[in-house]
Write a protein that holds these residues in place. Structure first.
Motif, PDB file in Angstrom:
ATOM      1  N   ASP A   1       2.257   3.254   6.323  1.00 54.26           N
ATOM      2  CA  ASP A   1       3.093   2.745   5.234  1.00 54.26           C
ATOM      3  C   ASP A   1       3.250   1.224   5.304  1.00 54.26           C
ATOM      4  O   ASP A   1       3.204   0.547   4.282  1.00 54.26           O
TER       5      ASP A   1
ATOM      6  N   GLN B   1      -8.446  -4.283   0.131  1.00 53.10           N
ATOM      7  CA  GLN B   1      -7.972  -3.145   0.909  1.00 53.10           C
ATOM      8  C   GLN B   1      -9.055  -2.539   1.790  1.00 53.10           C
ATOM      9  O   GLN B   1      -8.773  -2.001   2.829  1.00 53.10           O
ATOM     10  N   SER B   2     -10.308  -2.588   1.385  1.00 51.82           N
ATOM     11  CA  SER B   2     -11.359  -1.985   2.189  1.00 51.82           C
ATOM     12  C   SER B   2     -11.920  -2.954   3.230  1.00 51.82           C
ATOM     13  O   SER B   2     -12.683  -2.559   4.093  1.00 51.82           O
TER      14      SER B   2
ATOM     15  N   ALA C   1      -0.165  -0.372   4.696  1.00 52.59           N
ATOM     16  CA  ALA C   1      -0.599   0.045   3.362  1.00 52.59           C
ATOM     17  C   ALA C   1      -2.111   0.031   3.188  1.00 52.59           C
ATOM     18  O   ALA C   1      -2.612  -0.473   2.203  1.00 52.59           O
ATOM     19  N   PRO C   2      -2.840   0.572   4.153  1.00 59.41           N
ATOM     20  CA  PRO C   2      -4.290   0.590   3.951  1.00 59.41           C
ATOM     21  C   PRO C   2      -4.655   1.574   2.860  1.00 59.41           C
ATOM     22  O   PRO C   2      -4.031   2.622   2.727  1.00 59.41           O
ATOM     23  N   GLY C   3      -5.635   1.204   2.099  1.00 62.78           N
ATOM     24  CA  GLY C   3      -6.113   2.102   1.057  1.00 62.78           C
ATOM     25  C   GLY C   3      -7.533   2.525   1.363  1.00 62.78           C
ATOM     26  O   GLY C   3      -8.210   1.914   2.178  1.00 62.78           O
ATOM     27  N   GLY C   4      -7.956   3.557   0.728  1.00 61.92           N
ATOM     28  CA  GLY C   4      -9.342   3.997   0.803  1.00 61.92           C
ATOM     29  C   GLY C   4      -9.851   4.184   2.213  1.00 61.92           C
ATOM     30  O   GLY C   4      -9.280   4.938   2.995  1.00 61.92           O
ATOM     31  N   ASP C   5     -10.931   3.480   2.534  1.00 60.66           N
ATOM     32  CA  ASP C   5     -11.606   3.642   3.823  1.00 60.66           C
ATOM     33  C   ASP C   5     -10.719   3.279   5.005  1.00 60.66           C
ATOM     34  O   ASP C   5     -10.764   3.951   6.035  1.00 60.66           O
ATOM     35  N   ARG C   6      -9.921   2.234   4.891  1.00 57.23           N
ATOM     36  CA  ARG C   6      -9.049   1.832   6.006  1.00 57.23           C
ATOM     37  C   ARG C   6      -8.062   2.940   6.339  1.00 57.23           C
ATOM     38  O   ARG C   6      -7.853   3.274   7.500  1.00 57.23           O
ATOM     39  N   ARG C   7      -7.460   3.503   5.322  1.00 58.66           N
ATOM     40  CA  ARG C   7      -6.493   4.588   5.523  1.00 58.66           C
ATOM     41  C   ARG C   7      -7.175   5.784   6.172  1.00 58.66           C
ATOM     42  O   ARG C   7      -6.661   6.366   7.122  1.00 58.66           O
ATOM     43  N   GLU C   8      -8.344   6.142   5.660  1.00 64.29           N
ATOM     44  CA  GLU C   8      -9.080   7.286   6.201  1.00 64.29           C
ATOM     45  C   GLU C   8      -9.484   7.061   7.653  1.00 64.29           C
ATOM     46  O   GLU C   8      -9.445   7.998   8.461  1.00 64.29           O
TER      47      GLU C   8
END
Length: 126
Positions: free
Chosen positions: A71, A27-28, A74-81
């Motif tokens: 959505d 994810q990162s 679905a990026p998590g962590g750093d990608r989402r931020e």
């Protein structure tokens, strides 16, 4: 304004992402299309601000498009931020009233956003 000709490209991109567009191993990890996604997020933030001050009455359309991208990818962590930060940077980049320059910026962002969405879909869709 070509609002309704741009939204289908963004929606198609979100659907493509949701269908498994070249997912990252972690994810990162950075996806090959991440820079384009960040630019698209920034454009969506700018449109969310500019269209409202210029009386487009879009409501939460551009924020909802951004949420759909998050959505679907679905990026998590750093990608989402990073995506959220890009959206917010685009939103805060225009602290003004509606001017002829703002209307020109809207048209350019609509065109650029549609192009980025088409390019990501064309390059990375399975």
């Amino acid at each position: 304004m070509r609002l309704f000709s741009t939204i289908p490209f963004i929606t198609a991109l979100a659907l493509t992402l949701g269908a498994g567009l070249a997912p990252c191993a972690a994810q990162s990890a950075r996806a090959p299309y991440e820079a384009d996604m960040q630019r698209l997020a920034e454009i969506l933030g700018a449109l969310h601000y500019l269209r409202a001050i210029c009386g487009a009455n879009d409501g939460q359309t551009w924020r909802n498009e951004m949420q759909a991208l998050i959505d679907a990818d679905a990026p998590g962590g750093d990608r989402r931020e990073r995506l959220i930060g890009s959206f917010n940077r685009g939103y805060r980049g225009f602290q003004q009233t509606c001017t002829p320059a703002a209307n020109i910026a809207i048209r350019r962002y609509l065109d650029e956003g549609a192009k980025i969405a088409r390019d990501i879909t064309a390059r990375y869709a399975n």
